[in-house]
Design a protein around this motif. Structure first.
Motif, PDB file in Angstrom:
ATOM      1  N   ASP A   1      74.018  65.975  66.335  1.00 28.91           N
ATOM      2  CA  ASP A   1      74.271  66.212  64.911  1.00 28.91           C
ATOM      3  C   ASP A   1      75.738  66.595  64.696  1.00 28.91           C
ATOM      4  O   ASP A   1      76.047  67.577  64.003  1.00 28.91           O
ATOM      5  N   GLY A   2      76.620  65.752  65.236  1.00 34.26           N
ATOM      6  CA  GLY A   2      78.054  66.057  65.179  1.00 34.26           C
ATOM      7  C   GLY A   2      78.721  65.630  63.883  1.00 34.26           C
ATOM      8  O   GLY A   2      79.890  65.223  63.875  1.00 34.26           O
ATOM      9  N   PHE A   3      77.981  65.697  62.779  1.00 35.36           N
ATOM     10  CA  PHE A   3      78.524  65.281  61.486  1.00 35.36           C
ATOM     11  C   PHE A   3      77.547  65.721  60.412  1.00 35.36           C
ATOM     12  O   PHE A   3      76.404  66.078  60.707  1.00 35.36           O
ATOM     13  N   GLN A   4      78.016  65.714  59.175  1.00 34.88           N
ATOM     14  CA  GLN A   4      77.108  65.910  58.041  1.00 34.88           C
ATOM     15  C   GLN A   4      77.326  64.774  57.042  1.00 34.88           C
ATOM     16  O   GLN A   4      76.587  63.821  56.997  1.00 34.88           O
ATOM     17  N   CYS A   5      78.415  64.876  56.284  1.00 37.50           N
ATOM     18  CA  CYS A   5      78.609  63.844  55.247  1.00 37.50           C
ATOM     19  C   CYS A   5      79.012  62.512  55.855  1.00 37.50           C
ATOM     20  O   CYS A   5      78.826  61.472  55.238  1.00 37.50           O
ATOM     21  N   GLY A   6      79.591  62.531  57.042  1.00 35.96           N
ATOM     22  CA  GLY A   6      79.918  61.281  57.720  1.00 35.96           C
ATOM     23  C   GLY A   6      81.292  60.726  57.433  1.00 35.96           C
ATOM     24  O   GLY A   6      81.681  59.711  58.016  1.00 35.96           O
ATOM     25  N   TYR A   7      82.044  61.370  56.552  1.00 36.02           N
ATOM     26  CA  TYR A   7      83.307  60.754  56.129  1.00 36.02           C
ATOM     27  C   TYR A   7      84.407  60.914  57.177  1.00 36.02           C
ATOM     28  O   TYR A   7      85.205  60.016  57.370  1.00 36.02           O
ATOM     29  N   CYS A   8      84.439  62.046  57.852  1.00 34.60           N
ATOM     30  CA  CYS A   8      85.461  62.220  58.902  1.00 34.60           C
ATOM     31  C   CYS A   8      85.007  61.628  60.219  1.00 34.60           C
ATOM     32  O   CYS A   8      85.773  61.570  61.170  1.00 34.60           O
ATOM     33  N   THR A   9      83.719  61.254  60.287  1.00 32.71           N
ATOM     34  CA  THR A   9      83.062  60.946  61.552  1.00 32.71           C
ATOM     35  C   THR A   9      83.693  59.787  62.329  1.00 32.71           C
ATOM     36  O   THR A   9      83.924  59.909  63.530  1.00 32.71           O
TER      37      THR A   9
ATOM     38  N   CYS B   1      82.778  69.715  56.520  1.00 31.76           N
ATOM     39  CA  CYS B   1      81.380  70.127  56.689  1.00 31.76           C
ATOM     40  C   CYS B   1      81.269  71.055  57.894  1.00 31.76           C
ATOM     41  O   CYS B   1      80.322  71.816  58.006  1.00 31.76           O
ATOM     42  N   ALA B   2      82.244  70.941  58.803  1.00 30.77           N
ATOM     43  CA  ALA B   2      82.374  71.852  59.948  1.00 30.77           C
ATOM     44  C   ALA B   2      81.241  71.733  60.942  1.00 30.77           C
ATOM     45  O   ALA B   2      80.632  72.719  61.328  1.00 30.77           O
ATOM     46  N   ALA B   3      81.012  70.516  61.390  1.00 30.81           N
ATOM     47  CA  ALA B   3      80.068  70.307  62.487  1.00 30.81           C
ATOM     48  C   ALA B   3      80.775  70.518  63.829  1.00 30.81           C
ATOM     49  O   ALA B   3      80.348  69.980  64.849  1.00 30.81           O
TER      50      ALA B   3
ATOM     51  N   ARG C   1      69.204  62.723  62.296  1.00 33.50           N
ATOM     52  CA  ARG C   1      69.387  62.169  60.946  1.00 33.50           C
ATOM     53  C   ARG C   1      69.079  60.670  60.924  1.00 33.50           C
ATOM     54  O   ARG C   1      69.612  59.933  61.755  1.00 33.50           O
TER      55      ARG C   1
ATOM     56  N   LYS D   1      76.239  56.102  59.802  1.00 31.45           N
ATOM     57  CA  LYS D   1      77.444  56.925  59.623  1.00 31.45           C
ATOM     58  C   LYS D   1      78.342  56.898  60.860  1.00 31.45           C
ATOM     59  O   LYS D   1      79.559  56.792  60.740  1.00 31.45           O
TER      60      LYS D   1
ATOM     61  N   TYR E   1      80.797  54.337  51.269  1.00 32.66           N
ATOM     62  CA  TYR E   1      81.093  55.367  50.265  1.00 32.66           C
ATOM     63  C   TYR E   1      81.626  54.661  49.003  1.00 32.66           C
ATOM     64  O   TYR E   1      81.865  53.445  49.013  1.00 32.66           O
TER      65      TYR E   1
ATOM     66  N   PHE F   1      80.506  70.169  48.066  1.00 28.09           N
ATOM     67  CA  PHE F   1      80.662  71.625  47.985  1.00 28.09           C
ATOM     68  C   PHE F   1      80.832  72.101  46.553  1.00 28.09           C
ATOM     69  O   PHE F   1      81.403  73.159  46.304  1.00 28.09           O
TER      70      PHE F   1
ATOM     71  N   ILE G   1      74.784  64.743  50.503  1.00 24.60           N
ATOM     72  CA  ILE G   1      76.231  64.966  50.593  1.00 24.60           C
ATOM     73  C   ILE G   1      76.607  65.513  51.972  1.00 24.60           C
ATOM     74  O   ILE G   1      77.627  66.159  52.142  1.00 24.60           O
ATOM     75  N   GLY G   2      75.735  65.210  52.927  1.00 29.05           N
ATOM     76  CA  GLY G   2      75.912  65.719  54.278  1.00 29.05           C
ATOM     77  C   GLY G   2      74.851  66.740  54.618  1.00 29.05           C
ATOM     78  O   GLY G   2      74.776  67.269  55.722  1.00 29.05           O
TER      79      GLY G   2
ATOM     80  N   ASN H   1      73.123  72.923  61.150  1.00 36.78           N
ATOM     81  CA  ASN H   1      74.437  72.346  60.872  1.00 36.78           C
ATOM     82  C   ASN H   1      74.960  72.836  59.519  1.00 36.78           C
ATOM     83  O   ASN H   1      76.146  73.139  59.367  1.00 36.78           O
TER      84      ASN H   1
END
Lengths: 166, 731
Positions: free
Chosen positions: A94-102, A149-151, B24, B30, B37, B241, B468-469, B624
């Motif tokens: 689970d090294g991500f949340q929103c996926g944008y920086c991933t 998101c700070a994963a 997930r 992702k 996006y 956020f 949103i994550g 997370n």
């Protein structure tokens, strides 16, 4: 201006406005939108790709400077059906949340392991002749890739997993 | 389906899929860069032109002159919108965001022109060629200077219980301290972006947004067209956020330009624009007064907070948690709002509590020191199981703060903390530990969903809910799988489309519980419909292993669905249980820091949050969420600050190099523990919000650890080393 380079193994020729960054060439001219634009300033790392095996911020370099280069993006590492080990480790941990920086985190992660293996030291390397994998080395070298998101702990766990099973 | 009384046993209690740490389901898309996006739908919007927003360079005043001729003559330019050629828009709806409606300037970086060209580079260059001059008006930008002009607000009424002044002046031990918190920015990774196209009189907008129905209302309302003619989509959102609760110039200007040009238009705000063009968490000045007995029991609880905003803007409700967190028979809690001309303030992750606890939980630490009571014990002594303002008739639906603190103290090794500050040394590092309580009010919102069972035995969930994550795709899939007796692989989840049933959206930590309740309601209806279609005229049916069974008979869902499938829709609505009961999530946060004795550099060495948030639908995604909140809390404590530049009336550090957020090297492994509990008064899901709990209180735990390490109390966030350095003991 005409420019030819290889992206994910495919030879590509484009005619581009010289102001087009490598990032926008990928995203807007080749529809490879996996590389993300988070800041367009080299401050966030979301646009990280590998050029000739080295990671760079693709927003900080113009596309026409890359004649003959080999570019690897997140799409070139793996696909949803056939994930690269680092991509699979990011899902598992689970090294991500929103996926944008991933995509940038993953491209950086793959490159970081190679940099450590190649003995390239970092700010936290105590002995420049003894570059070894550690969580501290990973955190230092990954610090150009912001994850709001700070994963972060999960990203480090994913990289550690790939390193341990390489 | 209305939730009006405590939930009884239901199929989710089986915990076969729900409560499991499932990966997930949107993960593979992702991590491979295939999740699109808002700005990335090339196939759906071929031939899109590129827009670029030009923002005002003054915060307040009027446009004196605006010359677009040079810009219009530049290569590739298709259109330059200004207030001279933009259609009239409505500002009547709550979520409307009219653009380019006149010469008046109310905010730094307010859109003053919108340039559309064939390429991004052409649009950007031409925007720079638009010549604008302004007549500046005097504005107010310094909260401290207007703090005494604060007015009460309806959304945060005063809480007056007993006789605070008398109790405070009579208290054997008192704390009277003022804390300040700065303006902060969401700084989510995906910039605000939209692409718009028209098919006849029907508008489609893909935009980065947390609340589809608000965006839908806002876009249709601003443009003055019926909602039935507008479709809004936001399938993947690169963080929010709170910033993406609202719409800004991007969807509106893209829509107007697309209509004028007869082709799709896309636009993304630049990173520097975001910090001033969109909203932010407003700064606060908070005075806390605690009166207590020598045993630390609070008799007088006072919290006065003031924040600023533009006319008509919301207050930062920083005293909200103080109304419910601790006991105290005499209470005076007041929230005030002053007018400022800074960029508009708005909700950012845990509005209210996130900064309120930065002040309250440090003041509690100060009270602990004055009374000599251990900080963990002090909080336990002041625990209260009912709303201290309303009395025992309004109890908490569930409240396990004490258990969070005790479990955390044990696990973290709190007993090793030195009560006397500045006494623990590890080489160059001064080492300290801090604790804080976490509190976040539990909100619920109506939420609907459509569920379809098809002939393959696959269930598809459709709802306007966004991810949103936060893990919405995955947890809603888990709820549907559990309800229908299916593995997660047999469930599809589609989100973020205004064509789907209206949902809670993502905000205020209400999303997981509320949207899951919507899916629960829809699945209850689907279970009934399937049972009936299967010929089981009884409520006594079970769904397991892809089958529906009753009285010894069993049929596969795929077979029952048949070629037409079964589709139902339902909505979860909430009665008055959040009024009858105080509802909140709780946490105990523990932090150990090292402070460099020579430089004042602060490093978080260890951190633990023990969280109580009802049923945890997915421990992996929930953990997370907590990691993210804890990290943002560390950011609030140590580095995040939007610096007001009074010359320009805006925030001067408007990029990700100067608005400093935590990076990998700042964050060690963080520990998260969830208490095993359910809250049957939150919904049928028995879950409460977790997305904001992590940030609530964490920063105070950091600040308290810094005090414990150094003996230096800083009451002006963030705790940067320049504030520590002059007061550090000589090493």
């Amino acid at each position: 201006m005409p420019v030819s380079f290889t992206v994910n193994g495919q030879a590509t020729s484009l005619t581009l406005d010289p102001r087009v960054t490598l990032l926008d060439a990928l995203r807007e001219h080749m529809a490879l939108t996996g590389s993300k634009k988070g800041c367009d300033h080299g401050q966030c790392g979301a646009c990280t790709v590998m050029v000739n095996g080295q990671r760079i911020n693709s927003c900080l370099t113009l596309a026409v400077m890359h004649e003959g280069d080999e570019v690897t993006t997140i799409e070139g590492l793996g696909s949803p059906e056939n994930l690269h080990p680092m991509q699979a480790a990011f899902v598992k941990h689970d090294g991500f949340q929103c996926g944008y920086c991933t995509p940038g985190q993953i491209c950086s992660s793959v490159a970081v392991l190679k940099e450590i293996e190649a003995g390239i030291p970092s700010h936290v390397t105590a002995d420049l002749d003894q570059v070894a994998f550690s969580d501290a080395e990973v955190r230092e070298r990954m610090s150009g890739n912001i994850c709001r998101c700070a994963a972060y702990p999960n990203i480090v766990a994913a990289i550690r997993d790939v390193h341990d099973h390489a | 389906m209305e939730f009006t009384q405590a939930a009884g046993p239901n199929p989710l209690d089986a915990g076969r899929v729900v409560t499991k740490p499932i990966d997930r389901i949107d993960g593979p898309l992702k991590v491979s860069g295939r999740a699109p996006y808002a700005y990335e739908y090339h196939q759906d919007f071929p031939n899109a032109a590129y827009g670029f927003v030009l923002g005002s360079s003054v915060p307040k005043g009027r446009i004196a002159s605006l010359d677009t001729k040079a810009a219009e003559a530049m290569p590739g330019v298709l259109l330059v919108l200004t207030h001279a050629n933009t259609p009239k828009m409505s500002d009547e709806g709550e979520h409307n965001a009219p653009q380019l409606q006149g010469a008046e300037i109310k905010q730094y970086e307010q859109a003053v022109a919108f340039v559309v060209a064939e390429t991004f580079e052409q649009a950007r260059a031409a925007a720079r060629a638009v010549k604008v001059t302004y007549t500046e008006a005097k504005g107010a930008y310094d909260l401290a200077a207007v703090q005494d002009k604060g007015e009460p607000v309806k959304s945060a009424p005063d809480s007056t219980v007993g006789d605070f002044d008398k109790a405070f002046s009579a208290a054997p031990v008192t704390v009277d301290v003022t804390y300040t918190t700065p303006d902060q920015s969401h700084a989510m990774m995906e910039p605000h972006a939209s692409v718009a196209k028209w098919d006849g009189d029907k508008l489609t907008v893909y935009t980065a947004n947390q609340m589809i129905h608000w965006a839908h209302d806002g876009i249709a309302g601003t443009l003055g067209i019926p909602k039935t003619k507008v479709r809004v989509q936001s399938a993947y959102v690169g963080g929010g956020f709170g910033s993406k609760l609202f719409i800004y110039s991007d969807p509106i200007l893209a829509a107007v330009a697309a209509q004028k040009l007869g082709r799709p238009v896309k636009v993304a705000l630049t990173r520097p624009q975001i910090f001033n063009h969109t909203n932010h968490r407003p700064a606060t000045i908070q005075r806390i007064r605690l009166g207590a007995g020598p045993d630390g029991r609070i008799t007088a609880m006072g919290h006065d907070t003031v924040s600023g905003n533009q006319e008509g803007g919301e207050v930062e409700n920083a005293a909200d948690q103080t109304k419910l967190l601790y006991a105290g028979e005499n209470r005076l809690i007041r929230t005030r709002l002053s007018e400022l001309d800074l960029p508009k303030g708005g909700a950012m992750r845990a509005p209210g509590e996130a900064v309120g606890l930065l002040a309250l939980e440090c003041a509690m630490d100060e009270l602990a020191e004055k009374t000599g009571v251990d900080p963990v014990e002090l909080r336990i002594r002041n625990d209260i199981q009912y709303d201290p303002e309303k009395g025992p008739s309004r109890s908490f639906s569930s409240r396990h703060l004490v258990e969070c603190l005790r479990t955390g103290a044990e696990r973290f090794g709190w007993s090793k903390r030195a009560a006397k500050p500045g006494t623990v040394r590890d080489g160059q590092w001064l080492v300290g530990m801090g604790v804080a309580s976490g509190f976040r009010g539990n909100l619920v919102m109506p939420s609907g969903a459509r569920v379809k069972l098809d002939r393959e035995g696959v269930v598809t969930v459709e709802t306007q809910m966004t991810d949103i994550g936060t893990g919405s795709y995955t947890i809603l899939g888990q709820v549907a799988a559990e309800m229908m007796g299916l593995p997660i692989e047999k469930v599809r989840v589609k989100l973020g489309d205004s064509d789907f049933p209206l949902s809670s959206g993502s905000g205020g930590s209400w999303g997981a519980n509320s949207a899951s309740a919507g899916v629960f309601a829809a699945c209850e209806a689907l279970r009934d419909a399937v049972a009936q279609k299967a010929g089981f005229n009884t409520k006594d049916v079970t769904f397991a292993d892809g089958n529906v069974a009753s009285g010894g008979r069993s049929r596969s869902l795929a077979e029952v669905a048949g070629p037409d499938g079964v589709t139902v829709e339902a909505k979860a609505e909430f009665g008055d249980l959040t009024k009858k009961f105080a509802q909140a999530s709780f946490a105990g946060h523990f932090c150990e820091v090292g402070v460099d004795a020579h430089t004042g550099e602060i490093r978080v060495r260890r951190m633990l949050s023990v969280c109580s948030a009802g049923r945890i639908i997915n421990p992996k995604t929930s953990r997370n969420q907590c990691l993210g909140g804890m990290t943002m809390g560390i950011g609030a404590a140590l580095m995040e600050e939007q610096v007001v530049d009074e010359r320009f009336g805006g925030f001067i550090n408007h990029d990700l190099a100067e608005y400093v957020v935590p990076v990998h090297a700042d964050i060690p492994d963080l520990d998260v523990v969830f208490l095993d509990e359910t809250d049957d008064k939150s919904s049928w899901i028995k879950a409460k919000g977790v997305g904001e709990l992590g940030i609530c209180g964490v920063g105070a735990a950091v600040a308290n650890a810094v005090y414990n390490a150094t003996g230096i109390r800083i009451r002006d966030y963030p705790l940067t080393l320049d504030k520590l350095l002059p007061r550090l003991p000589t090493a």
